[in-house]
Design a protein around this motif. Structure first.
Motif, PDB file in Angstrom:
ATOM      1  N   VAL A 136      15.133  30.764  70.266  1.00 30.42           N
ATOM      2  CA  VAL A 136      14.597  31.277  69.009  1.00 30.42           C
ATOM      3  C   VAL A 136      14.168  30.113  68.122  1.00 30.42           C
ATOM      4  CG1 VAL A 136      15.244  32.493  66.890  1.00 30.42           C
ATOM      5  CG2 VAL A 136      15.950  33.391  69.103  1.00 30.42           C
ATOM      6  N   ASP A 137      12.952  30.171  67.631  1.00 27.25           N
ATOM      7  CA  ASP A 137      12.461  29.136  66.709  1.00 27.25           C
ATOM      8  C   ASP A 137      12.927  29.402  65.285  1.00 27.25           C
ATOM      9  OD1 ASP A 137      10.914  27.617  68.602  1.00 27.25           O
ATOM     10  OD2 ASP A 137       9.502  29.291  68.618  1.00 27.25           O
ATOM     11  N   GLU A 138      13.008  30.672  64.933  1.00 28.80           N
ATOM     12  CA  GLU A 138      13.419  31.034  63.575  1.00 28.80           C
ATOM     13  C   GLU A 138      14.131  32.383  63.618  1.00 28.80           C
ATOM     14  OE1 GLU A 138      12.035  30.237  59.160  1.00 28.80           O
ATOM     15  OE2 GLU A 138      10.867  29.549  60.858  1.00 28.80           O
ATOM     16  N   TRP A 139      15.201  32.493  62.829  1.00 28.93           N
ATOM     17  CA  TRP A 139      15.961  33.747  62.752  1.00 28.93           C
ATOM     18  C   TRP A 139      15.844  34.264  61.333  1.00 28.93           C
ATOM     19  CZ3 TRP A 139      22.006  34.140  63.347  1.00 28.93           C
ATOM     20  CH2 TRP A 139      22.386  35.484  63.360  1.00 28.93           C
ATOM     21  N   LEU A 140      15.084  35.316  61.132  1.00 28.20           N
ATOM     22  CA  LEU A 140      14.873  35.900  59.808  1.00 28.20           C
ATOM     23  C   LEU A 140      15.724  37.169  59.684  1.00 28.20           C
ATOM     24  CD1 LEU A 140      11.007  35.425  59.480  1.00 28.20           C
ATOM     25  CD2 LEU A 140      12.842  33.907  58.716  1.00 28.20           C
ATOM     26  N   ARG A 141      17.026  36.986  59.598  1.00 27.59           N
ATOM     27  CA  ARG A 141      17.954  38.126  59.588  1.00 27.59           C
ATOM     28  C   ARG A 141      17.808  39.002  58.357  1.00 27.59           C
ATOM     29  NH1 ARG A 141      23.538  34.944  59.499  1.00 27.59           N
ATOM     30  NH2 ARG A 141      22.245  33.509  60.595  1.00 27.59           N
ATOM     31  N   ASP A 142      17.338  38.433  57.249  1.00 27.58           N
ATOM     32  CA  ASP A 142      17.180  39.235  56.034  1.00 27.58           C
ATOM     33  C   ASP A 142      15.990  40.195  56.109  1.00 27.58           C
ATOM     34  OD1 ASP A 142      19.436  38.176  54.874  1.00 27.58           O
ATOM     35  OD2 ASP A 142      18.355  36.545  53.901  1.00 27.58           O
ATOM     36  N   LEU A 143      15.187  40.089  57.158  1.00 27.22           N
ATOM     37  CA  LEU A 143      14.098  41.039  57.364  1.00 27.22           C
ATOM     38  C   LEU A 143      14.558  42.260  58.151  1.00 27.22           C
ATOM     39  CD1 LEU A 143      10.847  39.077  58.169  1.00 27.22           C
ATOM     40  CD2 LEU A 143      11.440  40.358  56.142  1.00 27.22           C
ATOM     41  N   ALA A 144      15.730  42.187  58.717  1.00 22.10           N
ATOM     42  CA  ALA A 144      16.249  43.301  59.510  1.00 22.10           C
ATOM     43  C   ALA A 144      16.676  44.444  58.593  1.00 22.10           C
ATOM     44  CB  ALA A 144      17.434  42.825  60.342  1.00 22.10           C
ATOM     45  N   PRO A 145      16.725  45.648  59.134  1.00 19.18           N
ATOM     46  CA  PRO A 145      17.222  46.774  58.332  1.00 19.18           C
ATOM     47  C   PRO A 145      18.666  46.526  57.904  1.00 19.18           C
ATOM     48  CG  PRO A 145      16.261  47.540  60.403  1.00 19.18           C
ATOM     49  CD  PRO A 145      16.325  46.056  60.478  1.00 19.18           C
ATOM     50  N   MET A 149      11.741  36.272  52.784  1.00 14.83           N
ATOM     51  CA  MET A 149      11.664  36.254  54.247  1.00 14.83           C
ATOM     52  C   MET A 149      10.375  36.892  54.745  1.00 14.83           C
ATOM     53  SD  MET A 149      14.160  34.659  55.629  1.00 14.83           S
ATOM     54  CE  MET A 149      14.152  33.497  54.275  1.00 14.83           C
ATOM     55  N   LEU A 150       9.898  37.910  54.066  1.00 14.65           N
ATOM     56  CA  LEU A 150       8.637  38.536  54.441  1.00 14.65           C
ATOM     57  C   LEU A 150       7.488  37.547  54.243  1.00 14.65           C
ATOM     58  CD1 LEU A 150       7.695  41.188  55.594  1.00 14.65           C
ATOM     59  CD2 LEU A 150       7.422  42.063  53.283  1.00 14.65           C
ATOM     60  N   GLN A 151       7.519  36.804  53.146  1.00  8.58           N
ATOM     61  CA  GLN A 151       6.509  35.782  52.912  1.00  8.58           C
ATOM     62  C   GLN A 151       6.576  34.700  53.990  1.00  8.58           C
ATOM     63  OE1 GLN A 151       4.077  36.158  50.928  1.00  8.58           O
ATOM     64  NE2 GLN A 151       4.933  37.966  49.968  1.00  8.58           N
ATOM     65  N   ARG A 152       7.796  34.341  54.401  1.00  7.20           N
ATOM     66  CA  ARG A 152       7.978  33.341  55.464  1.00  7.20           C
ATOM     67  C   ARG A 152       7.350  33.840  56.763  1.00  7.20           C
ATOM     68  NH1 ARG A 152       7.457  28.874  57.496  1.00  7.20           N
ATOM     69  NH2 ARG A 152       8.887  28.274  59.118  1.00  7.20           N
ATOM     70  N   LEU A 153       7.539  35.120  57.061  1.00  6.46           N
ATOM     71  CA  LEU A 153       6.964  35.689  58.271  1.00  6.46           C
ATOM     72  C   LEU A 153       5.434  35.687  58.206  1.00  6.46           C
ATOM     73  CD1 LEU A 153       7.432  37.007  61.012  1.00  6.46           C
ATOM     74  CD2 LEU A 153       7.599  39.206  59.833  1.00  6.46           C
ATOM     75  N   TYR A 154       4.860  36.056  57.061  1.00 10.42           N
ATOM     76  CA  TYR A 154       3.404  36.012  56.904  1.00 10.42           C
ATOM     77  C   TYR A 154       2.887  34.582  57.095  1.00 10.42           C
ATOM     78  CZ  TYR A 154       3.093  40.774  54.997  1.00 10.42           C
ATOM     79  OH  TYR A 154       3.131  42.123  54.828  1.00 10.42           O
ATOM     80  N   GLY A 164       4.645  31.624  71.999  1.00 11.38           N
ATOM     81  CA  GLY A 164       4.358  30.978  70.718  1.00 11.38           C
ATOM     82  C   GLY A 164       5.634  30.824  69.924  1.00 11.38           C
ATOM     83  N   ALA A 165       5.554  31.006  68.615  1.00  9.46           N
ATOM     84  CA  ALA A 165       6.747  30.926  67.760  1.00  9.46           C
ATOM     85  C   ALA A 165       7.600  32.156  68.021  1.00  9.46           C
ATOM     86  CB  ALA A 165       6.341  30.859  66.297  1.00  9.46           C
ATOM     87  N   ARG A 166       8.850  31.943  68.394  1.00  8.32           N
ATOM     88  CA  ARG A 166       9.772  33.048  68.695  1.00  8.32           C
ATOM     89  C   ARG A 166      10.645  33.299  67.479  1.00  8.32           C
ATOM     90  NH1 ARG A 166      10.863  34.471  73.938  1.00  8.32           N
ATOM     91  NH2 ARG A 166      13.118  34.476  73.559  1.00  8.32           N
ATOM     92  N   VAL A 167      10.473  34.480  66.869  1.00  9.26           N
ATOM     93  CA  VAL A 167      11.157  34.806  65.616  1.00  9.26           C
ATOM     94  C   VAL A 167      12.057  36.021  65.843  1.00  9.26           C
ATOM     95  CG1 VAL A 167      10.848  35.440  63.194  1.00  9.26           C
ATOM     96  CG2 VAL A 167       9.174  33.945  64.314  1.00  9.26           C
ATOM     97  N   LEU A 168      13.363  35.808  65.709  1.00  8.08           N
ATOM     98  CA  LEU A 168      14.325  36.898  65.838  1.00  8.08           C
ATOM     99  C   LEU A 168      14.385  37.647  64.511  1.00  8.08           C
ATOM    100  CD1 LEU A 168      16.533  38.332  67.514  1.00  8.08           C
ATOM    101  CD2 LEU A 168      18.151  36.659  66.606  1.00  8.08           C
ATOM    102  N   VAL A 169      14.205  38.970  64.563  1.00  7.24           N
ATOM    103  CA  VAL A 169      14.167  39.776  63.338  1.00  7.24           C
ATOM    104  C   VAL A 169      15.291  40.811  63.314  1.00  7.24           C
ATOM    105  CG1 VAL A 169      11.721  39.381  62.843  1.00  7.24           C
ATOM    106  CG2 VAL A 169      12.379  41.291  64.325  1.00  7.24           C
ATOM    107  N   ASP A 170      16.424  40.481  63.912  1.00 10.60           N
ATOM    108  CA  ASP A 170      17.610  41.335  63.886  1.00 10.60           C
ATOM    109  C   ASP A 170      18.657  40.721  62.965  1.00 10.60           C
ATOM    110  OD1 ASP A 170      16.568  43.180  65.622  1.00 10.60           O
ATOM    111  OD2 ASP A 170      17.734  42.533  67.358  1.00 10.60           O
ATOM    112  N   ARG A 171      19.476  41.565  62.363  1.00 16.62           N
ATOM    113  CA  ARG A 171      20.525  41.095  61.458  1.00 16.62           C
ATOM    114  C   ARG A 171      21.668  40.443  62.228  1.00 16.62           C
ATOM    115  NH1 ARG A 171      20.922  41.537  56.402  1.00 16.62           N
ATOM    116  NH2 ARG A 171      19.328  43.140  56.307  1.00 16.62           N
ATOM    117  N   LEU A 172      21.983  40.991  63.399  1.00 14.18           N
ATOM    118  CA  LEU A 172      23.087  40.478  64.208  1.00 14.18           C
ATOM    119  C   LEU A 172      22.542  39.659  65.371  1.00 14.18           C
ATOM    120  CD1 LEU A 172      25.143  43.801  64.423  1.00 14.18           C
ATOM    121  CD2 LEU A 172      25.435  41.921  62.788  1.00 14.18           C
ATOM    122  N   TRP A 173      23.300  38.609  65.746  1.00 17.99           N
ATOM    123  CA  TRP A 173      22.893  37.825  66.906  1.00 17.99           C
ATOM    124  C   TRP A 173      23.046  38.696  68.152  1.00 17.99           C
ATOM    125  CZ3 TRP A 173      20.166  33.600  67.346  1.00 17.99           C
ATOM    126  CH2 TRP A 173      20.039  33.019  68.616  1.00 17.99           C
TER     127      TRP A 173
END
Length: 155
Positions: A49-58, A92-97, A29-38
């Protein structure tokens, strides 16, 4: 190496947790990378990756802290959830939801070698509703924001 996929079926969606180094599959499905670093050594084409939400990473500090103390999973999870309650993570959390509710399937991608205890697992718990979202950032917050914005526009 065996592929570890943790998934939960909701009403209309399935959330999976998958290592980004595993081959992309149509079923992801939609592939979302949730790490800060590539991810190291991985091309953008291979990552698919369809979307990279790096601001959701620790944060870097929390990521380094946990890397040095992998036995501190519960402490990491609490600190990470606290970081997710900050205003910087809210968008970014809202984007993920939104992604999770639009698509039938979302795969949260991570690079960590630890396939069981990582930030993607925490995010999956939030999406599945098995974990209480940080204050003001849950799926209900999307509806509250829409109502508030509509009320402001009517004035």
């Amino acid at each position: 190496m065996t592929l570890t996929i943790i998934e939960q079926s909701g009403k209309n969606m399935t959330i999976a947790v998958k290592r980004v180094y595993e081959p992309a599959a149509r079923a992801d499905g939609a592939r979302v990378l949730v790490d800060r670093l590539w991810p190291r050594g991985l091309s953008k084409a291979r990552a698919a990756v369809d979307e990279w939400l790096r601001d959701l990473a620790p944060s870097d500090e929390l990521r380094r802290w946990y890397h040095a103390r992998p036995e501190q999973w519960e402490s990491f999870r609490k600190k990470y959830l606290k970081e997710l309650s900050r205003p910087e993570a809210e968008e970014m959390l809202q984007r993920l939801y939104q992604l999770a509710h639009k698509r039938k399937r979302v795969s949260l991608l991570f690079a960590s070698k630890n396939e069981i205890y990582n930030n993607a697992v925490v995010l999956k718990e939030l999406l599945d509703g098995t974990r209480k979202p940080p204050t003001g950032t849950g799926p209900g917050a999307v509806h509250a924001l829409r109502r508030r914005d509509a009320a402001v526009r009517r004035r």
